[in-house]
Design an enzyme around this catalytic site. Sequence first.
Site, short mmCIF file in Angstrom:
data_model
loop_
_atom_site.label_atom_id
_atom_site.label_comp_id
_atom_site.label_asym_id
_atom_site.label_seq_id
_atom_site.Cartn_x
_atom_site.Cartn_y
_atom_site.Cartn_z
CB THR A 194 -0.93 0.02 1.23
OG1 THR A 194 -1.82 -1.09 1.15
CG2 THR A 194 -1.74 1.30 1.29
CG PHE A 216 0.34 4.58 3.81
CD1 PHE A 216 -0.83 4.66 4.54
CD2 PHE A 216 0.90 3.33 3.59
CE1 PHE A 216 -1.43 3.51 5.04
CE2 PHE A 216 0.31 2.19 4.08
CZ PHE A 216 -0.87 2.28 4.80
#
Length: 389
Positions: free
Chosen positions: A265, A267
């Site tokens: 992921t 960020f």
Amino acid sequence: MACASSLDLPNSLSHRLKLSKPSQSRKPSSVSFPTASLNGSAGSQINGSSEFPKINGSHKTPRINGSKPINGSGFINGSSLPHLNGFDGINHDVGLRVAFQGSFGAYSEFAAKTAYPDCITLPRRSFADALAAVESGKADRAVLPVESTMEGTELRNYDLLLRHDLCIVQEINLFVHYCLLAMPGVRQTQLRRVISHPMALAHCGRALAQLGLDREPVEDTAGAVEMLRANHLLDTAAIASPRAASLYGLDVLAQGLQDESWNVTRFLLLSKSPAKKVFKNSKTSMVIAHRGGSMMVVLKVLSAFSSRNINLKKLEVINSSGAGQAPVMILDVRGRGSLRAFPQVLYVDCEGSIEDPVVKEAIEEIERFSVFVRLLGCYTADTNVYDLQ
């Protein structure tokens, strides 16, 4: 619902995140995680192996994109990452307040601690609350997940970014490793349900189907662990990180629950002020709005960059001009500070700094044929993928 499509760029995130040769195997220094297989035999992984940890088919801790794994003595399992502390060798993050969505132990908090090891993390109920904390001065930064290798772009969080007057100052790519956690002493055969964030439940669909547990969505992964602990639930498991297990004193019954072994992921760290110093390997993010003629605008944007030999890291087209679809709302930070509605927008990440005359020329050209352009931030591109184990 807006429709998104991404061009397959040679240097896009999905092409950059490649696993290199693993380093020497090791175990976490702060806690020993017990494991169990799906069939309940003690001391084995979800895939039947007894070694720990296992990432992407390897029993050893990987080096990802050549970066050192986080593993030992300072912050999230400890390693020193000096390039995240400031380019002048001074630690600038002591006392820095970073707001994140969720409870302590959430993946967003780990992303904040990876970026700013000595920061003070501030949990918030929602991503909107985290951004509002920065705008009100209650926090110095907010952390926002915006895309993953399993789900693609998180459009709702990009929408939040566009509605607020905040700047991207840093990015962090985090390996997301899902574990099945339970109260100490609870066995897999005692479990009846599993709780976690809806996305975590979706990411672990195949493993959960094999476990045969009822699924119950909650607000976030760490919140599920907190609920498990606070209510002393003996028939319930939670899906969260191994670090959350350490933080809340839970047992790890199984690891690597995610359907896809490579689960990363991205960020973004947001601030009210732009990044003060952007050295080489800089990246500039922007949003370009237009009305009609989507393909023509895309071709013109590509031409503006390619004619100047500027590489693109991301180009995503959002089209919400269909019947019943809500337009994209963007805060006009250079105008009256009002929200403006656009049926079509492009998210663009390019190599280079906004201080570079060539990048400036490209943006000026785009402004001449587009309806609206807003710079979202200029920051150092970090292609490392950080592992929390």
